[in-house]
Structure formats: structure tokens, C-alpha cells
Design a protein around this motif. Sequence first.
Motif, PDB file in Angstrom:
ATOM      1  N   ASP A 141      51.686 -25.237 -53.904  1.00  0.00           N
ATOM      2  CA  ASP A 141      51.768 -26.573 -54.509  1.00  0.00           C
ATOM      3  C   ASP A 141      53.165 -26.915 -55.002  1.00  0.00           C
ATOM      4  OD1 ASP A 141      51.937 -24.877 -56.664  1.00  0.00           O
ATOM      5  OD2 ASP A 141      50.183 -25.679 -57.722  1.00  0.00           O
ATOM      6  N   GLY A 142      54.139 -26.019 -54.743  1.00  0.00           N
ATOM      7  CA  GLY A 142      55.518 -26.317 -55.116  1.00  0.00           C
ATOM      8  C   GLY A 142      55.982 -25.701 -56.417  1.00  0.00           C
ATOM      9  N   THR A 180      53.271 -17.554 -63.463  1.00  0.00           N
ATOM     10  CA  THR A 180      53.241 -18.673 -62.526  1.00  0.00           C
ATOM     11  C   THR A 180      53.713 -19.939 -63.226  1.00  0.00           C
ATOM     12  OG1 THR A 180      51.392 -17.715 -61.304  1.00  0.00           O
ATOM     13  CG2 THR A 180      51.799 -20.061 -60.993  1.00  0.00           C
ATOM     14  N   LEU A 181      54.653 -20.623 -62.597  1.00  0.00           N
ATOM     15  CA  LEU A 181      55.128 -21.907 -63.096  1.00  0.00           C
ATOM     16  C   LEU A 181      54.544 -23.010 -62.220  1.00  0.00           C
ATOM     17  CD1 LEU A 181      58.875 -21.080 -63.773  1.00  0.00           C
ATOM     18  CD2 LEU A 181      57.176 -21.682 -65.489  1.00  0.00           C
ATOM     19  N   PRO A 182      53.779 -23.932 -62.804  1.00  0.00           N
ATOM     20  CA  PRO A 182      53.246 -25.032 -61.999  1.00  0.00           C
ATOM     21  C   PRO A 182      54.361 -25.978 -61.567  1.00  0.00           C
ATOM     22  CG  PRO A 182      52.769 -25.384 -64.316  1.00  0.00           C
ATOM     23  CD  PRO A 182      53.376 -24.021 -64.214  1.00  0.00           C
TER      24      PRO A 182
END
Length: 330
Positions: A64-65, A216-218
Amino acid sequence: MREFTYQRALDVSGAVALLDADPDARFLGGGTNLVDLMKTGVERPAQLVDVRELPLDHIEVTGDGGLRIGATVTNSDLAAHPEVRGRYPALAQAVLAGASGQLRNMATIGGNLLQRTRCGYFADVTKPCNKRVPGSGCPAATGEHHNHAILGASEHCVATHPSDMGVALAAFDAVITYETIDGPGELPLAEFYLPVGDTPHLETALPPGALITGVTLPPAPVAAHSRYRKVRERASYAFAIGSIAAALDARDGVVRDVRLAFGAVASHPWRARTAERALVGAPADAAAFAAAADAELAAAKPLPHNGYKVTLMRNLVVAVLTELAEEAAR
């Protein structure tokens, strides 16, 4: 130093099993904090489980980037990674602002999140400390506390969390992944650190024996326009007396999106959500930035010798957001 045994884990399940078999064991990454605490007697593990060789040293772009960062990635590798520098520049800046080059080469991402406070009373086993010995007292509240908390503290503990990296991760809604003997789990960073309350010795919401496996970084387009600013008492390697991670999306002179997190002011990286809410839709100018900072800092309860942090943090909010707004207007 207490005698201890040492084992090197070769896979995540094996590492978790070793700690499950010995609750008095500790995971060892870079050792830049744990080993120091062992030398002073603050930490006294019976066994060290070395997790440095686990296959958790990769950084990858998610579908998702966003970004997925393995727990054994070193601070140096994190700061140098092109995807981090391009997508989340404040994170790279925060890591480079922390420690020395030699320490960054050893320190791991998982260990950075779990590092203990640098409060002098905590580090001195001859002094009482509720974080080290529950119920023994908090001498910092009436003693040396010029670099202690102004937000979210309690009468039982006024220590601050020392991480620079954690401040940027807080601003960008990081999620911590972990593994236990019962399987995997995850915690938003906003829920990872526990409130001080009357149990300051309980620092995180990790289950017993859990091994951090990654962060995790959105995806966050605003993060590409971000900055980390650290104030310290000397220009060389030193912990912050106040810091800020900020990201700003301003168009036509109006704030569309903003992220703010403070460091060195609380027992955990402090997400400035009150200030963020005040700024969305407001003019992207110094007056609005100052008003938002004042709204956030209205909850501050400074001690007799650290009230300067209120002014310091207000000035940091105004200065860094003004710089970002001016860049957006060019």
C-alpha cells in the motif's frame, strides 16, 4: 556484574522458545543500552539470547506504499535507506540526531524502542526509584529533574523516554509487530507504551516473552514533507532536552494535514494530537502554530526546575512548522 549464560538464536521461533523457558532471560540486539545497565547492576539477566543474526534486517516497501522495517535493522542502515530518506525524512533525521556513529552502527530498531530511561536515579542502584524498585519512591520529583517530564507524568515517576527515533515513529502512526510462544501480534505505537500511573515499572504493553520483529509505517503522503529538530545541552552526542517531529501539508496558506510528536517531555514519545486538531483547516502561519502549541501544552505540569521546556516546545512547534510552511509556499 551477575554471571549469565549466552545463546545465539537462529530463528524467531527458537528465540521466543528460549525466553519462554527462562523468564529471567533477555533478548540481546546491539546491546548499547542493556549491556550498560548490566554493568551498573540495574539489569541482572540470568541469560542473554542474541537475536542479532535473525533474518529481520530488511527494509521493504509494502503493497500500500508504506514501509516495513525489520527489528534488527541498525540505526545507521535505517537512516541511510533511500526509501526512508525520501518517504519519511524526519525519521532519518531523528536517527542521525541520536547517539554517535559507532552506537548507531550497533543499535537496532527493536532495541531502540525498548531502551530504558536515562534518569540518574534509575541508573544508580544506591538510590530509590519506582521504575527500578516499585514502591521505593521517586527522588527526581524533588531532586535533579531539569530534563524530566512535563507531560503525562505522575507522582510515582517523572522520567522521560530517551528515543529520538521513537518520536518520528509516533508522528507517523507506526505499528509494532512481535512474536510470542503463542504466535504473532501487533501494537500501534500509540498503545505500545503504558501510562506511568502508579506502575512506572511496567513500561510497554508487550506480552511477557515477546520479541519485537519489526515496525510498519503506513503510507502517509504528508510524511515526505517532514522534519525532526532536536535541542540538546551540547552540540556533540547528547540526549534531547526537547525535540519535535513535524510534517505539514499546506496549500493556499491553509493547513490540510499535519503530524506532530514531541520528545524528551514524557515517559514515551508524545503525539501532539490536540495541536494537530487545532491546526487542520487553520491558516499556515506563526500565530496559528503558536495557538496550537499552547493548546497542547496546556496540559503540561512542569516541576520547579524544568518549566523552561514549555517555552522550548512552543518555540520548536512555531519554528519547525513555519519552516515547513515556507517551503510549501515556494
